[in-house]
Design a protein around this motif. Structure first.
Motif, PDB file in Angstrom:
ATOM      1  N   TYR A  10      -0.062   1.878   2.754  1.00 31.28           N
ATOM      2  CA  TYR A  10       0.246   3.444   2.957  1.00 31.28           C
ATOM      3  C   TYR A  10       0.079   3.694   4.641  1.00 31.28           C
ATOM      4  O   TYR A  10      -0.931   3.515   5.161  1.00 31.28           O
ATOM      5  N   VAL A  11       1.116   4.032   5.303  1.00 38.16           N
ATOM      6  CA  VAL A  11       1.131   4.383   6.672  1.00 38.16           C
ATOM      7  C   VAL A  11       0.605   6.024   6.677  1.00 38.16           C
ATOM      8  O   VAL A  11       0.931   6.681   5.753  1.00 38.16           O
ATOM      9  N   GLY A  12      -0.224   6.187   7.687  1.00 37.11           N
ATOM     10  CA  GLY A  12      -0.767   7.562   7.961  1.00 37.11           C
ATOM     11  C   GLY A  12      -0.039   8.642   8.516  1.00 37.11           C
ATOM     12  O   GLY A  12       1.247   8.227   8.525  1.00 37.11           O
ATOM     13  N   GLY A  13      -0.641   9.503   9.167  1.00 35.06           N
ATOM     14  CA  GLY A  13       0.190  10.694   9.612  1.00 35.06           C
ATOM     15  C   GLY A  13      -0.103  11.807   8.543  1.00 35.06           C
ATOM     16  O   GLY A  13      -0.725  11.485   7.727  1.00 35.06           O
ATOM     17  N   HIS A  14      -0.045  13.002   9.152  1.00 34.40           N
ATOM     18  CA  HIS A  14      -0.701  14.207   8.284  1.00 34.40           C
ATOM     19  C   HIS A  14       0.514  14.407   7.066  1.00 34.40           C
ATOM     20  O   HIS A  14      -0.015  15.127   6.195  1.00 34.40           O
ATOM     21  N   GLY A  15       1.669  13.843   7.193  1.00 34.07           N
ATOM     22  CA  GLY A  15       2.508  14.081   6.129  1.00 34.07           C
ATOM     23  C   GLY A  15       1.850  13.773   4.662  1.00 34.07           C
ATOM     24  O   GLY A  15       2.264  14.283   3.690  1.00 34.07           O
ATOM     25  N   PRO A  16       1.315  12.698   4.317  1.00 39.21           N
ATOM     26  CA  PRO A  16       0.766  12.243   3.010  1.00 39.21           C
ATOM     27  C   PRO A  16      -0.141  13.089   2.708  1.00 39.21           C
ATOM     28  O   PRO A  16      -0.398  13.099   1.293  1.00 39.21           O
ATOM     29  N   MET A  17      -0.896  14.035   3.228  1.00 37.00           N
ATOM     30  CA  MET A  17      -1.806  15.089   2.945  1.00 37.00           C
ATOM     31  C   MET A  17      -1.070  16.014   1.882  1.00 37.00           C
ATOM     32  O   MET A  17      -1.752  16.735   1.233  1.00 37.00           O
ATOM     33  N   PHE A  18      -0.020  16.038   2.198  1.00 31.44           N
ATOM     34  CA  PHE A  18       0.936  17.106   1.482  1.00 31.44           C
ATOM     35  C   PHE A  18       1.909  16.495   0.147  1.00 31.44           C
ATOM     36  O   PHE A  18       2.209  17.209  -0.795  1.00 31.44           O
ATOM     37  N   ASP A  19       2.462  15.367   0.468  1.00 35.83           N
ATOM     38  CA  ASP A  19       3.283  14.870  -0.531  1.00 35.83           C
ATOM     39  C   ASP A  19       2.690  13.621  -1.450  1.00 35.83           C
ATOM     40  O   ASP A  19       2.471  13.824  -2.648  1.00 35.83           O
ATOM     41  N   LEU A  20       2.170  12.494  -0.718  1.00 30.48           N
ATOM     42  CA  LEU A  20       1.684  11.167  -1.428  1.00 30.48           C
ATOM     43  C   LEU A  20       0.442  11.611  -2.056  1.00 30.48           C
ATOM     44  O   LEU A  20       0.024  10.964  -3.011  1.00 30.48           O
ATOM     45  N   VAL A  21      -0.371  12.588  -1.642  1.00 29.18           N
ATOM     46  CA  VAL A  21      -1.714  12.772  -2.278  1.00 29.18           C
ATOM     47  C   VAL A  21      -1.590  12.989  -3.787  1.00 29.18           C
ATOM     48  O   VAL A  21      -2.502  12.757  -4.430  1.00 29.18           O
ATOM     49  N   SER A  22      -0.446  13.542  -4.208  1.00 22.34           N
ATOM     50  CA  SER A  22      -0.418  14.287  -5.640  1.00 22.34           C
ATOM     51  C   SER A  22       0.725  13.633  -6.073  1.00 22.34           C
ATOM     52  O   SER A  22       1.149  13.830  -7.305  1.00 22.34           O
ATOM     53  N   ASP A  23       1.504  12.630  -5.366  1.00 22.02           N
ATOM     54  CA  ASP A  23       2.916  12.143  -6.047  1.00 22.02           C
ATOM     55  C   ASP A  23       2.685  11.121  -7.283  1.00 22.02           C
ATOM     56  O   ASP A  23       1.864  10.101  -7.194  1.00 22.02           O
ATOM     57  N   PRO A  24       3.258  11.658  -8.459  1.00 24.92           N
ATOM     58  CA  PRO A  24       2.889  10.858  -9.698  1.00 24.92           C
ATOM     59  C   PRO A  24       3.426   9.262  -9.620  1.00 24.92           C
ATOM     60  O   PRO A  24       2.742   8.482 -10.169  1.00 24.92           O
ATOM     61  N   ILE A  25       4.433   9.328  -8.877  1.00 25.26           N
ATOM     62  CA  ILE A  25       5.161   7.876  -8.948  1.00 25.26           C
ATOM     63  C   ILE A  25       4.088   7.096  -8.037  1.00 25.26           C
ATOM     64  O   ILE A  25       3.789   5.805  -8.244  1.00 25.26           O
ATOM     65  N   SER A  26       3.857   7.726  -6.931  1.00 23.19           N
ATOM     66  CA  SER A  26       3.143   6.806  -5.862  1.00 23.19           C
ATOM     67  C   SER A  26       1.593   6.388  -6.585  1.00 23.19           C
ATOM     68  O   SER A  26       1.120   5.566  -6.536  1.00 23.19           O
ATOM     69  N   LEU A  27       0.994   7.625  -7.246  1.00 24.34           N
ATOM     70  CA  LEU A  27      -0.312   7.169  -8.234  1.00 24.34           C
ATOM     71  C   LEU A  27       0.096   6.046  -9.242  1.00 24.34           C
ATOM     72  O   LEU A  27      -0.995   5.429  -9.398  1.00 24.34           O
ATOM     73  N   SER A  28       0.886   6.146  -9.926  1.00 23.44           N
ATOM     74  CA  SER A  28       1.196   5.066 -11.000  1.00 23.44           C
ATOM     75  C   SER A  28       1.563   3.763 -10.130  1.00 23.44           C
ATOM     76  O   SER A  28       0.976   2.692 -10.742  1.00 23.44           O
ATOM     77  N   LEU A  29       2.226   3.772  -9.066  1.00 26.16           N
ATOM     78  CA  LEU A  29       2.215   2.408  -8.437  1.00 26.16           C
ATOM     79  C   LEU A  29       0.703   1.769  -7.731  1.00 26.16           C
ATOM     80  O   LEU A  29       0.460   0.705  -7.914  1.00 26.16           O
ATOM     81  N   ILE A  30      -0.010   2.623  -7.349  1.00 22.47           N
ATOM     82  CA  ILE A  30      -1.312   2.370  -6.957  1.00 22.47           C
ATOM     83  C   ILE A  30      -2.160   1.729  -8.017  1.00 22.47           C
ATOM     84  O   ILE A  30      -2.740   0.885  -8.115  1.00 22.47           O
ATOM     85  N   GLN A  31      -2.173   2.430  -9.302  1.00 17.47           N
ATOM     86  CA  GLN A  31      -2.880   1.943 -10.239  1.00 17.47           C
ATOM     87  C   GLN A  31      -2.258   0.446 -10.793  1.00 17.47           C
ATOM     88  O   GLN A  31      -2.948  -0.324 -11.128  1.00 17.47           O
ATOM     89  N   THR A  32      -0.841   0.296 -10.730  1.00 22.46           N
ATOM     90  CA  THR A  32      -0.273  -0.896 -11.087  1.00 22.46           C
ATOM     91  C   THR A  32      -0.704  -2.143 -10.071  1.00 22.46           C
ATOM     92  O   THR A  32      -1.106  -2.989 -10.747  1.00 22.46           O
ATOM     93  N   PHE A  33      -0.759  -1.829  -8.974  1.00 23.19           N
ATOM     94  CA  PHE A  33      -1.277  -2.781  -7.858  1.00 23.19           C
ATOM     95  C   PHE A  33      -2.666  -3.136  -8.068  1.00 23.19           C
ATOM     96  O   PHE A  33      -3.178  -4.361  -8.061  1.00 23.19           O
ATOM     97  N   ALA A  34      -3.419  -1.951  -8.123  1.00 30.30           N
ATOM     98  CA  ALA A  34      -4.785  -2.200  -8.202  1.00 30.30           C
ATOM     99  C   ALA A  34      -5.247  -3.126  -9.427  1.00 30.30           C
ATOM    100  O   ALA A  34      -5.953  -3.924  -9.380  1.00 30.30           O
ATOM    101  N   SER A  35      -4.581  -2.772 -10.670  1.00 27.54           N
ATOM    102  CA  SER A  35      -4.821  -3.282 -11.886  1.00 27.54           C
ATOM    103  C   SER A  35      -4.577  -4.813 -11.838  1.00 27.54           C
ATOM    104  O   SER A  35      -5.227  -5.604 -12.686  1.00 27.54           O
ATOM    105  N   ALA A  36      -3.580  -5.119 -11.275  1.00 26.96           N
ATOM    106  CA  ALA A  36      -3.059  -6.505 -10.839  1.00 26.96           C
ATOM    107  C   ALA A  36      -3.837  -7.243  -9.963  1.00 26.96           C
ATOM    108  O   ALA A  36      -3.533  -8.383  -9.558  1.00 26.96           O
ATOM    109  N   LYS A  37      -4.876  -6.501  -9.548  1.00 25.40           N
ATOM    110  CA  LYS A  37      -5.779  -6.981  -8.496  1.00 25.40           C
ATOM    111  C   LYS A  37      -4.962  -7.572  -7.090  1.00 25.40           C
ATOM    112  O   LYS A  37      -5.287  -8.568  -6.439  1.00 25.40           O
ATOM    113  N   LYS A  38      -3.996  -6.670  -6.968  1.00 26.50           N
ATOM    114  CA  LYS A  38      -3.020  -7.006  -5.307  1.00 26.50           C
ATOM    115  C   LYS A  38      -3.649  -6.120  -4.500  1.00 26.50           C
ATOM    116  O   LYS A  38      -4.123  -4.817  -5.002  1.00 26.50           O
ATOM    117  N   PRO A  39      -3.800  -6.332  -3.437  1.00 23.15           N
ATOM    118  CA  PRO A  39      -4.296  -5.647  -2.443  1.00 23.15           C
ATOM    119  C   PRO A  39      -3.763  -4.311  -2.133  1.00 23.15           C
ATOM    120  O   PRO A  39      -2.417  -4.165  -2.171  1.00 23.15           O
TER     121      PRO A  39
END
Length: 236
Positions: free
Chosen positions: A101-130
């Motif tokens: 995830y690239v920074g900038g102030h934008g993620p503070m407003f959309d990606l912080v609570s985006d359900p699809i992003s959150l599900s992808l993070i869980q998918t990657f983390a559960s698969a032990k992918k960086p």
């Protein structure tokens, strides 16, 4: 076969209730992209809305002496003008070896609570992918959970844009909350930062909740370091 990394950009182009333009931050994409691209990593760029992901114009001005950022801005425009919609990544998530995830102030407003992003993070983390992020990017992890519902960052060591840096950027009053405060509020999470504001700080945590690799960088100066650590995590 070349490893594949999913790079996620914000779709947020203005700070809500203001006319202050925002988006993703130029050097925080440019530097990791160059490191990964030069190593032969296959890169896919996505955003919540797809299409053009807004580049924060202030970052172009701020880094006009940064040769890598300038060249990237000049020559790689299709990367952020034609992003894939995050929802379209979900069926393909298994194709990728890491997420960044690239920074900038934008993620503070959309990606912080985006359900699809959150599900992808869980998918990657559960698969032990960086899973990795820089500057304001780590905000994407604060609402992420494990499959059992625990905070993903519980007991993790992390970094991200500090309160002092936000004050010095004179944007504290425009933020819905401060990144440092939100990270510290997660039970057991240890927030660390560079000795001086704007100094490089990269944290690699291999013992966090799901036992994969969590890479966070504090600020623009940490973008190169995050890219290098991501390469290491990919075995390159």
């Amino acid at each position: 076969m070349a490893p594949k990394v999913l790079i996620v950009l914000t779709s947020q182009n203005v700070i809500p209730n203001t006319d202050h333009q925002t988006g993703w931050y130029l050097p925080e994409f440019a530097h990791p992209w160059k490191i990964l691209h030069d190593a032969g990593v296959e890169l896919t760029v996505a955003s919540p809305k797809g299409g053009e992901a807004p580049l924060d114009p202030a970052s172009v001005e701020m880094f006009k002496q940064d040769e890598i950022a300038v060249n990237f801005h000049k020559n790689q425009e299709p990367l952020w003008k034609n992003t894939v919609r995050l929802a379209d990544i979900v069926p393909r998530a298994k194709e990728f070896d890491a997420i960044f995830y690239v920074g900038g102030h934008g993620p503070m407003f959309d990606l912080v609570s985006d359900p699809i992003s959150l599900s992808l993070i869980q998918t990657f983390a559960s698969a032990k992918k960086p899973v990795s992020a820089v500057c304001h990017g780590p905000i994407v992890f604060v609402n992420a959970t494990t499959p059992s519902g625990e905070p993903l960052l519980r007991d993790a060591t992390v970094t991200g844009f500090s309160n002092v840096e936000e004050d010095q950027a004179q944007l504290t009053k425009l933020m819905p909350f401060l990144l440092e405060d939100r990270l510290k509020a997660i039970p057991g999470t240890k927030y660390v930062k560079a000795d001086q504001p704007w100094g490089e700080k990269v944290v690699v945590d291999k013992t966090y909740q799901l036992g994969g690799v969590l890479i966070t960088g504090q600020n623009p100066a940490s973008a190169t370091g995050v890219g290098k650590e991501l390469l290491k995590a990919l075995g390159l």
